[in-house]
Write an enzyme that holds these catalytic residues in place. Structure first.
Site, mmCIF file in Angstrom:
data_model
loop_
_atom_site.group_PDB
_atom_site.id
_atom_site.type_symbol
_atom_site.label_atom_id
_atom_site.label_comp_id
_atom_site.label_asym_id
_atom_site.label_seq_id
_atom_site.Cartn_x
_atom_site.Cartn_y
_atom_site.Cartn_z
ATOM 1 C CG ASP A 99 -0.340 -0.111 2.524
ATOM 2 O OD1 ASP A 99 0.775 -0.166 2.623
ATOM 3 O OD2 ASP A 99 -1.273 -0.264 3.302
ATOM 4 C CB SER A 100 4.635 1.866 -0.163
ATOM 5 O OG SER A 100 4.719 0.880 -0.883
ATOM 6 C CG ASP B 101 0.368 -4.105 2.040
ATOM 7 O OD1 ASP B 101 0.660 -5.005 2.799
ATOM 8 O OD2 ASP B 101 1.324 -3.208 1.824
ATOM 9 C CE LYS C 135 3.374 -5.964 3.468
ATOM 10 N NZ LYS C 135 3.240 -5.118 4.352
ATOM 11 C CD GLU D 94 1.072 -1.721 7.827
ATOM 12 O OE1 GLU D 94 0.814 -0.950 8.589
ATOM 13 O OE2 GLU D 94 1.349 -1.330 6.398
ATOM 14 C CD GLU E 54 8.291 -0.555 6.951
ATOM 15 O OE1 GLU E 54 7.178 -1.285 6.954
ATOM 16 O OE2 GLU E 54 8.569 0.529 6.671
HETATM 17 O O1 KIV Z 1 3.663 -1.182 1.458
HETATM 18 C C1 KIV Z 1 4.779 -1.620 1.198
HETATM 19 O O2 KIV Z 1 5.361 -1.272 0.383
HETATM 20 C C2 KIV Z 1 5.082 -2.455 2.223
HETATM 21 C C3 KIV Z 1 6.820 -2.779 2.420
HETATM 22 C C4 KIV Z 1 7.469 -1.568 2.932
HETATM 23 C C5 KIV Z 1 7.163 -3.799 3.208
HETATM 24 O O3 KIV Z 1 4.691 -2.859 3.503
#
Ligand code: KIV
Length: 262
Positions: free
Chosen positions: A44-45, A83, A113, A115, A182
């Site tokens: 989600d970055s 994510d 994924k 968090e 992280e």
């Molecule tokens: O959102 C993302 O790119 C991530 C990575 C930093 C692991 O979760």
């Protein structure tokens, strides 16, 4: 051979480091896959590096599905993990299963994924795994909690390190197939990596993890300010700027297209 969650677990056993990178569109995903990257994370970055949001919170599940489907179309070998965005899994178990299910059904990714490692989240992981959805965990600096944690390194005090360690163990027990660590101290990441049977994938967590991940925009020098732990392998921003300036000048001075190229 296509990479699966089981492949990653074999890699840990064989002590062969896992290569992971993020992607947000088809063209980038195609390149990563052709090079042989093991895990392509639709992180989600992308909210920040591709869509210009200030943090990862605003991105929606529909936007993630749109990007993940494009990534998936470019990938033949890598394991594609997406994510679950902020508030697409925290409200209820039913919401988490529905959101994760949409990522698998509509985007075609193989895993999701999420968090954090608090007790209610562990229950969510167990349910997702029970319905057949592979889950990657993510502890330490969790950007969806930016308003609580900022972007500082986590786990610096003994108490904070113990909390992250316990979350990692609990997530492994709940059934995650891999764990992103992280921005935590390297010795803490080393201790977690030694304790869990599943692979750890570090980002700013030192050299002892079973694999490493970076946000590809940082690696390529496309972000204005990469985090201190990222390595910029290529400063692409000035190269792109130069190419666009060259093109603009050519058009303005009628050098492009030439007579031969219509
Ligand atoms: O959102 C993302 O790119 C991530 C990575 C930093 C692991 O979760």
């Amino acid at each position: 051979m296509p990479i699966t969650p089981l492949t990653l677990q074999d890699r840990k056993q064989a002590q062969r480091p896992i290569v992971a990178l993020t992607a947000w569109d088809w063209s980038l995903a195609t390149l990563l896959d052709q090079v042989g990257v093991d895990v392509i994370l639709v992180g989600d970055s992308l909210a920040m590096v591709a869509l210009g949001y200030e943090n990862t919170l605003p991105i929606t599940l529909d936007q993630m599905i749109h990007h993940a489907a494009a990534v998936k179309r470019g990938v033949k070998q890598a394991l594609v993990v997406c994510d679950l965005p902020f508030l697409s899994y925290q409200e209820s178990l039913a919401q988490a299963i529905h959101s994760a299910g949409r990522l698998l059904k509509e985007a075609g990714v193989q895993a999701v994924k999420l968090e954090g490692g608090h007790p209610r989240l562990l229950e969510t992981v167990t349910h997702l795994v029970e319905v057949g959805i592979p889950v990657m965990g993510h502890v330490g600096l969790t950007p969806q909690s930016v308003h609580q944690l900022g972007y500082r390194q986590q786990g610096q005090s003994a108490l904070a390190a113990e909390r992250i360690f316990n979350q990692a163990i609990a997530l492994a027990e709940a059934g995650v197939f891999a764990l992103v660590l992280e921005h935590i101290p390297a010795p803490l990441a080393q201790k977690i990596t030694a304790m869990v049977a599943i692979p750890t994938i570090g980002i700013g967590a030192g050299p002892h993890c079973d694999g490493q991940v970076l946000v590809t925009a940082d690696l390529l020098g496309l972000t204005a300010k990469a985090p201190p732990f990222a390595k910029v392998y290529l400063a692409l921003q000035p190269l792109i700027t130069q190419a666009i300036q060259d093109y603009s000048l050519d058009v303005r001075e009628r050098r492009f297209p030439g007579e031969a190229k219509t």
